[in-house]
Design an enzyme around this catalytic site. Structure first.
Site, PDB file in Angstrom:
ATOM      1  N   CYS A  78       0.835  -1.203   0.000  1.00 58.56           N
ATOM      2  CA  CYS A  78       0.000   0.000   0.000  1.00 58.56           C
ATOM      3  C   CYS A  78       0.872   1.256   0.000  1.00 58.56           C
ATOM      4  CB  CYS A  78      -0.923   0.009   1.216  1.00 58.56           C
ATOM      5  SG  CYS A  78      -1.939  -1.479   1.370  1.00 58.56           S
TER       6      CYS A  78
ATOM      7  N   CYS B 242      -4.402  -1.498   4.962  1.00 57.61           N
ATOM      8  CA  CYS B 242      -4.664  -2.934   5.101  1.00 57.61           C
ATOM      9  C   CYS B 242      -4.430  -3.443   6.512  1.00 57.61           C
ATOM     10  CB  CYS B 242      -3.796  -3.718   4.121  1.00 57.61           C
ATOM     11  SG  CYS B 242      -2.010  -3.559   4.433  1.00 57.61           S
TER      12      CYS B 242
ATOM     13  N   CYS C 139       2.433  -4.213  38.917  1.00 59.31           N
ATOM     14  CA  CYS C 139       1.816  -4.031  40.234  1.00 59.31           C
ATOM     15  C   CYS C 139       0.335  -4.432  40.133  1.00 59.31           C
ATOM     16  CB  CYS C 139       1.961  -2.583  40.692  1.00 59.31           C
ATOM     17  SG  CYS C 139       1.129  -2.246  42.271  1.00 59.31           S
TER      18      CYS C 139
ATOM     19  N   CYS D 204      -1.487 -12.621  30.788  1.00 56.57           N
ATOM     20  CA  CYS D 204      -1.016 -12.376  29.411  1.00 56.57           C
ATOM     21  C   CYS D 204       0.321 -13.079  29.207  1.00 56.57           C
ATOM     22  CB  CYS D 204      -0.888 -10.879  29.161  1.00 56.57           C
ATOM     23  SG  CYS D 204      -0.214 -10.480  27.525  1.00 56.57           S
TER      24      CYS D 204
ATOM     25  N   CYS E 204     -16.120 -16.062  25.133  1.00 51.84           N
ATOM     26  CA  CYS E 204     -15.216 -15.943  23.984  1.00 51.84           C
ATOM     27  C   CYS E 204     -13.786 -16.181  24.431  1.00 51.84           C
ATOM     28  CB  CYS E 204     -15.372 -14.571  23.354  1.00 51.84           C
ATOM     29  SG  CYS E 204     -14.307 -14.328  21.919  1.00 51.84           S
TER      30      CYS E 204
END
Length: 1087
Positions: A742, A770, A822, A894, A908
């Site tokens: 692009c 994109c 923290c 995470c 989900c």
């Protein structure tokens, strides 16, 4: 008595100290001779250099003669290596001592031509390989003088042994005959008469070198017959390579052409050197053959001439004579007789190198592009090389010599010997000598030679030859002394020699004479030239003008005529007069004629270049000292002044008028300024600019035309549409990322990334069209941001670019294993301590560094598992929360930044971290991505690859089936809620999407009996967490359809065997699935 090893050590230590401490050359020579005479084999005598290996690898030949010839070449190479070592041990090292260049012809023919030569240089310290040579490493400031001295001493000793071996004077030749068998054959030995000892070589070379000045007529008429018997092709080939620089000059004197080849000593000699060298009885039987060189006759100016005229007494002598028969003065080629006046072609026009415009010869700037004329070098002025005395042979290093006679080449650092004015290694001229302090000058043996104006007695006829030889030697030593004295005063040898000829028998030293008398002679030459030019002018001047000029000359008697007073008078500079005086050998009248001819020829050259003002040409030649290039620069300076003013002006150059009626002029301007590849490209660029309603700028068109010659392609390049603002821009005004194809305009590119840096996360900095690339891939992430950093540096404002770098730094810190979040304020920092209790720098609250839970006093002294167990048994609040608290403590972490969320995993499975924007599955921690890196993956769009024990698949199982899996593996689970907890509504915290905003709230769904106070969804999550904590494989409970689907998903192929029943087939496939496909490696397995 000391042993041989102790003697060697004593001699070596004394000689090394003498070498690098500046000891006497006599002591060093004695140490080298003593070391060479020790009766030890090379392998025991030399500790640093591989002497025996070098001798074996560099000795070749079928007999003793050929072997000694190869050893002679090795000795020559060692002599060069010896000089490099002595330069390094010298306290006053040369300027360029750090490097040795390979492109030198002498280096290639000597050191590089033997085996082991570069190894010796490496021992000196030249260990760094360069494209054009060797050098010391960059971290080495000074050479290791002690080591260099030790290696140099061994090189000198080995060379001494080889020379004694060649002369058959080695005290212990058996050591070398043992390693070189061909040296044992004495009957085919090399005639050692061809190898001159250093003492004889010095004396003979001096006598032959100074035979240039005096010689008797009886010697000049003496001749010897030369025989060509037994001449072989091989000997001719060997002899033809004896000199690389002057193959047609005598091998001894280096001045005169070869008249005879000696096939025994393999030398080419002139007639005088041949007569003297072979006059010894032991060399009288050498086989020689006469030579008639066709190339020599071509190089002579008087081709076919058999006589020459003496410049002193005008006596006509035979071409074979070196000294005049009448006055016994040496033959000197008349330098002025060889002049060939240069006839430069008249230049009437010149072509511009930038725009190819043909301009008039008188113009210095191009008429179209106004660029200066790139003048080539003017025709060569007839000049005569200075008379350079022949190079004397360099004394053997380590022998006594005069230190003042040495000079170091500033280009190749080679140590040369005076009076040579050209380096023997690189053939470059000697720089101006810098006199040493008086206290550092050692006494020179030449200075101790007494002045020899002694009138010898009339010798007897039979002693006439020896008397003449002594006289030549004395006069030569005197001349050398005067030349050396002149070099220290900055006087060239030519000036010394010419002043001696002019001064005659005067007792004034040449340097003093040149200072006091030469200016008067030069003024006299200038006056003669001025008078001669005025006389030729008076022939064309009326009578009344002659009287005025004569009166002016009478007033200026004894002075140099000033060019400003009479334009017709040619005034020379002193540099021109001096050059002419040297060329004429001190003859004032000849010098004046020669100077006038040279000046007129140079004026003719300048006029041929387009400068028609003759008086101006004379003036600039006088100012430049007769140099044509300097005069040309002075003439061009006023013509170049408009160009200089324009290029140094701060005002921008006026733009070109593309609508100018002369289209060819515009094309030439484009060709000169923008360096277009062809004339056709210039016309193409002009036609594009002249199109109606063309929004192209000149720079854009030129850049496009330089890249292509296709008109339609250029138009497409010049009209690119930005997909964001829908405006049309040229390709050069568009920007694109390396991750996609692009292109957007520079304004949209800058605006998009400015907003992304200020208001969004670092992972939102992707293509605005994109939305590529996939930031979840860590490999592509590093390369993407490294190239993006270069683009943003040019387009972002400084404060925005600084914020971008700050976010990049935070992104890198998150991946550090010591980075902690923290749990109270979501502040991140690096923690280097080893204690479990960590205090946040932002909110000053404490938490556990391992389990990331708020710190409690009961945690002290207990591990995280022990503390959780105690809390479940003793904390009423924790007991009241029941399994909801358990799910909260085992929430989502995470995998990228390790930030913890006290949220449910149900619902989900696609989770996006709010800290790092990493997208992953909350059940197995595998990443979600659009560009899949798994081979043979046919899924498009956003997806992840889940293992079979992920909640993504097990959440579809009924709770009873999950309970059965746990019971089969002996894992206990809860079915009833703890007392005191709410049983009607599920209290598990989960992330909800409300109106586009994500918030954390309780589930609130209706609980089911037997589900421990949780809704069915969260009770399944609870059971799956127990399965994952105990690493239980759910495959044994698969149905046949689930088994076949899992085998297809994980690419486990197996066929039904013949005679195999269905149960056995499914059992075998289940075992293969469990063996080949492991459980998820990223699935959380907390207990």
């Amino acid at each position: 008595m000391a042993s041989l090893s102790e003697q060697l050590q004593d001699v070596r230590s004394q000689a090394e100290v003498c070498l690098y401490s500046g000891g006497r050359a006599v002591d060093l020579r004695a140490g080298v001779v003593a070391m060479a005479n020790l009766p030890l084999p090379p392998c025991s005598k030399y500790h640093h250099i591989a002497a025996e290996t070098m001798v074996i690898e560099n000795s070749f030949g079928r007999n003793r003669k050929e072997t000694l010839g190869s050893l002679q070449r090795l000795s020559t190479a060692l002599n060069i290596l010896e000089k490099y070592g002595c330069n390094l041990t010298n306290p006053n090292r040369p300027k360029y001592w750090r490097t040795v260049k390979h492109n030198n012809p002498v280096f290639r023919a000597t050191v590089d031509a033997i085996q082991g030569g570069r190894a010796v240089l490496c021992l000196y310290g030249y260990s760094n390989q360069q494209p054009d040579g060797l050098s010391f490493p960059d971290d080495v400031t000074d050479p290791d003088v002690g080591r260099v001295a030790a290696v140099t001493l061994e090189v000198m000793s080995l060379r001494m042994e080889l020379e004694m071996l060649i002369k058959e004077a080695h005290p212990h030749p058996e050591f070398y005959e043992r390693i070189i068998p061909t040296l044992r054959h004495k009957d085919v030995g090399l005639n050692t008469d061809a190898v001159i000892s250093s003492r004889h070589a010095d004396s003979q070379t001096k006598s032959l070198a100074f035979s240039l000045y005096r010689r008797s007529s009886r010697e000049s008429n003496r001749s010897h017959s030369l025989s060509a018997n037994n001449q072989s092709l091989r000997s001719i080939q060997v002899f033809s390579t004896f000199s690389s620089k002057h193959p047609e000059n005598c091998a001894i004197c280096g001045i005169f052409r070869i008249s005879a080849h000696c096939l025994t000593c393999l030398q080419g000699l002139c007639s005088d050197c041949d007569r003297l060298y072979h006059s010894y009885p032991e060399r009288a039987n050498h086989h020689r053959t006469a030579v008639t060189s066709s190339t020599s006759s071509k190089n002579r100016s008087n081709e076919g001439s058999s006589t020459w005229r003496c410049l002193h007494c005008t006596k006509v002598n035979s071409i074979q004579d070196v000294l005049c028969d009448e006055c016994e003065q040496p033959r000197l080629e008349p330098l002025g007789s060889k002049e060939e006046e240069c006839q430069p072609a008249t230049i009437i026009e010149w072509q511009c190198k930038s725009c190819t415009m043909v301009n008039a010869a008188s113009s210095i700037l191009c008429e179209v592009c106004e660029r200066p004329r790139l003048a080539t070098r003017p025709p060569v002025t007839p000049s005569h090389p200075p008379i350079t005395p022949p190079r004397p042979p360099a004394p053997v290093l380590g022998m006594p010599g005069d230190p003042d006679s040495q000079w170091v080449c500033q280009f190749c650092t080679y140590l040369n010997y005076s009076p040579a004015m050209v380096c023997e290694m690189c053939d470059l001229a000697r720089p101006e000598p810098a006199p040493l302090p008086v206290k550092l000058r050692p006494p020179s043996p030449v200075r101790r030679v007494p002045a020899l104006p002694i009138k010898p007695k009339e010798p007897a006829p039979e002693d006439l030859d020896s008397w003449r030889q002594n006289l030549i030697k004395e006069e030569g030593l005197k001349l050398i002394q005067l030349i050396r004295h002149g070099e220290k005063k900055g006087v060239s040898p030519e000036e010394v020699y010419t002043s001696m000829r002019v001064a005659g028998d005067s007792n004034i030293l040449p340097c003093k004479w040149l200072k006091t008398e030469l200016p008067l002679l030069l003024d006299q030459i200038r006056m003669l030239v001025a008078t001669s030019s005025l006389q030729s002018f008076s022939d064309k001047t009326p009578t009344e003008d002659k009287n005025n000029i004569t009166q002016d000359l009478a007033k200026e008697a004894g002075k140099v005529v000033d060019l400003a007073e009479t334009e017709s008078v040619i005034q020379l500079s002193r540099a021109e007069a001096k050059q002419a005086w040297l060329t004429a050998g001190g003859d004032t009248e000849r010098a004046a004629r020669q100077a006038l001819r040279d000046r007129l020829a140079k004026v003719k050259e300048l006029r041929a270049l387009g400068f028609s003002d003759e008086s101006r040409c004379h003036e600039v030649l006088r100012q430049s000292g007769g140099e044509v290039r300097g005069a040309l620069a002075l003439l061009q300076r006023p013509l170049l002044e408009p160009f200089h003013k324009r290029i140094w002006s701060e005002k921008p150059e006026p733009p070109v008028d593309i609508h100018h009626p002369d289209k060819q002029r515009v094309c030439r301007w484009l060709l000169a300024v923008y360096d277009l590849p062809s004339w056709g490209r210039c016309e193409l660029a002009l036609s594009l600019l002249l199109e109606h309603s063309a929004p192209y700028s000149l720079e854009d068109v030129v850049q496009a035309v330089q890249e292509s010659h296709d008109r339609e392609f250029i138009k497409r390049v010049l009209a690119k549409e930005c997909p964001i603002c829908l405006s049309v821009f040229p390709h050069s005004k568009m920007q694109s990322l390396t991750s996609c194809q692009c292109s957007v305009c520079c304004g949209c590119f800058q605006q998009h990334f400015t907003i992304a840096v200020r208001d969004k996360h670092i992972r939102d900095m992707v293509c605005p069209v994109c939305w590529e690339p996939d930031i979840n891939d860590p490999e592509h992430l590093n390369s993407y941001f490294s190239t993006l950093d270069i683009q943003l540096r040019e387009c972002l404002e400084p404060e925005v670019y600084e914020l971008f770098h700050k976010k990049l730094t935070e992104q890198a810190l998150i991946k550090d294993p010591k980075f902690l979040w923290c749990c109270h304020c979501s502040y991140g920092f690096i923690y280097d301590g080893d204690q479990l209790k960590v205090t946040c720098f932002q909110c000053r609250n404490s938490f556990c560094a391992h389990c990331k839970k708020p710190w409690e006093s009961q945690h002290a002294g207990l591990s995280c598992e022990q503390f959780q167990s105690w809390k479940r048994e003793n904390d009423p609040e924790y007991q009241r929360q029941g399994l909801a608290g358990y799910l909260r403590d085992n929430g989502i972490t995470c995998p990228n930044c390790r930030f913890q969320y006290a949220l449910s995993k149900g619902g989900c499975m696609h989770f996006c971290c709010s800290q790092c924007r990493y997208q992953f599955c909350s059940g197995c921690n595998n990443p979600f991505h659009t560009t899949c890196a798994v081979d043979q993956c046919t899924v498009s769009g956003l997806h992840a690859h889940h293992p079979r024990d992920c909640l993504f698949y097990l959440r579809d199982w009924e709770p009873s089936r999950l309970q059965a899996l746990l019971q089969n593996n002996g894992v206990a689970f809860n079915t009833e809620p703890p007392p005191g907890t709410q049983t009607d509504l599920c209290g598990v915290i989960e992330q909800k999407d409300e109106g586009g905003q994500q918030s954390d709230a309780a589930c609130g769904a209706q609980t089911q009996p037997g589900h421990a106070g949780l809704c069915e969804k969260h009770y399944r999550e609870y059971l799956v967490s127990l399965i994952n904590s105990h690493s239980i494989d759910p495959a044994p409970l698969y149905s046949s359809n689930e088994l076949l689907l899992a085998c297809r998903r994980y690419k486990v192929e197996d066929t039904h065997r013949d005679g195999e029943d269905t149960f056995t087939y499914y059992t075998r496939r289940l075992e293969k699935l469990m063996d080949e496909v492991p459980l998820g490696d990223k699935v959380p397995r907390k207990k």
